[in-house]
Write a protein that holds these residues in place. Structure first.
Motif: not given
Ligand SMILES: [Zn+2]
Length: 352
Positions: A41, A44, A93, A148-149
């Motif tokens: 993503h 992120e 995203r 990710h975050c």
């Molecule tokens: Zn993510």
């Protein structure tokens, strides 16, 4: 360390993308191999920041002959998403071309011909070729970490059920605030595809204690800072030492981890029952009891009856909340991890 750059031809006239791959060859063929990627993503970035601190630590270990395991790192795993700017806002995203989440729709091994991997010169969309490439790069590694975050959140992990509790060491090293254990997934996220690539999820003979696969959620999107990045790099390094990928006698063993680990069905994905302005009463890390007020949605400012309250459906830990303060009806608000199954539990990943 060797750096290679893969060119990904784009779908439009004149467009192409570049993916950097860093490789440490390791000096012991029998040592476990690790693959790390960040920013699938593309918006992120805590993982990218952590790798910025981790890579020099690995280069030092390599220079000192302390790197038995092979390590492959893709620090910016999604150059297609990285290039998506719309009205001065970064949109990392979802693919603007297909509207598909960049961490869904991976070619899942065993899922039949429709989900087969494709070569870089195949006449299919660049995002499909990128997903196949990332799985090709991850193949053959015992440890696969996808960094990710969340929007705003604790540091937490998604771990496939066959690998839990073997992966407590990763939670201990990263000082994770929670672990979500998933069983049957169906959304073909990178983590699921990587797991099926290593072994069938039902394979009881698989060497699970020596494998590690996780979607690592390194807090929230704005938690990109020298302190957190160095902390996460040290945690990842400690884990690689614990698993024998790196040798470092100065690093202590991970120790035990006593956090909240629950099946994904116990996560309450709270959704907005109305559109409006969000007033959060809780933040990630808060512990709540059933009935506690979580969010007030202001629908008609200052008017009587101008708010809608969202309350906790069960006792639990607030794991995440959204970063924006405007909501549409049905949009995600926060994740609450409880100790019993959510009334609207879904298997697989929790958000779009
Ligand atoms: Zn993510």
């Amino acid at each position: 360390m060797e750096k290679a750059t893969v060119t990904i031809p784009g779908d439009t006239i004149g467009a192409s993308y570049h993916l950097d791959v860093l490789r440490f060859s390791g000096n012991d063929r029998n040592a476990p191999k690790a693959y790390l990627q960040a920013a699938l993503h593309a918006n992120e970035l805590p993982g990218v920041a952590a790798l910025h601190y981790l890579i020099p630590m690995l280069r030092k270990a390599e220079a000192e002959g302390r790197l038995p395991g092979e390590i492959t790192i893709v620090p910016k795993a999604n150059p297609i998403g990285g290039a998506q700017y719309l009205f001065h806002e970064h949109a990392g995203r979802f693919s603007l071309a297909s509207r598909i989440n960049f961490n869904r729709d991976f070619p899942v091994p065993g899922a039949g011909g429709s989900r087969a991997r494709v070569a870089m010169d195949a006449p299919v969309a660049a995002e499909k070729r990128l997903k196949s490439l990332l799985l090709d790069l991850a193949e053959g590694h015992d440890i696969v970490l996808d960094l990710h975050c969340d929007d705003e959140g604790l540091s937490y992990l998604y771990v496939p059920a066959p690998l839990w509790p073997h992966m407590r060491d990763l939670a201990a090293c990263l000082r994770s605030g929670g672990v979500i254990v998933w069983g049957e997934a169906s959304d073909a996220a990178f983590e699921e595809a990587a797991l099926l690539q290593i072994a069938d999820i039902h394979d009881s003979t698989a060497d699970w204690p020596h494998k590690a696969i996780s979607t690592v959620e390194l807090r929230g999107r704005a938690d990109v800072a020298p302190e957190t990045a160095a902390h996460d790099a040290e945690g990842l390094y400690r884990f690689l030492v614990a698993r024998g990928v790196v040798r470092d006698p100065m690093v202590p063993a991970p120790g035990d981890w006593k956090g909240v680990a629950e099946p994904i069905e116990n996560v309450e994905m709270m959704r907005a029952p109305a559109s409006g302005t969000l007033l959060y009463h809780v933040r990630p890390g808060d512990v709540v009891t059933a009935g506690d007020r979580l969010v007030t949605i202001v629908t008609a400012p200052g008017e009587e009856g101008g708010t809608v309250e969202v309350t906790a459906p069960q006792d639990g830990l607030i794991l995440t909340r959204r970063v924006h303060r405007v909501t549409s009806l049905g949009d995600d608000l926060l994740k609450l991890v409880g100790s019993r199954r959510s009334a609207d539990a879904t298997s697989g990943t929790l958000e779009a």
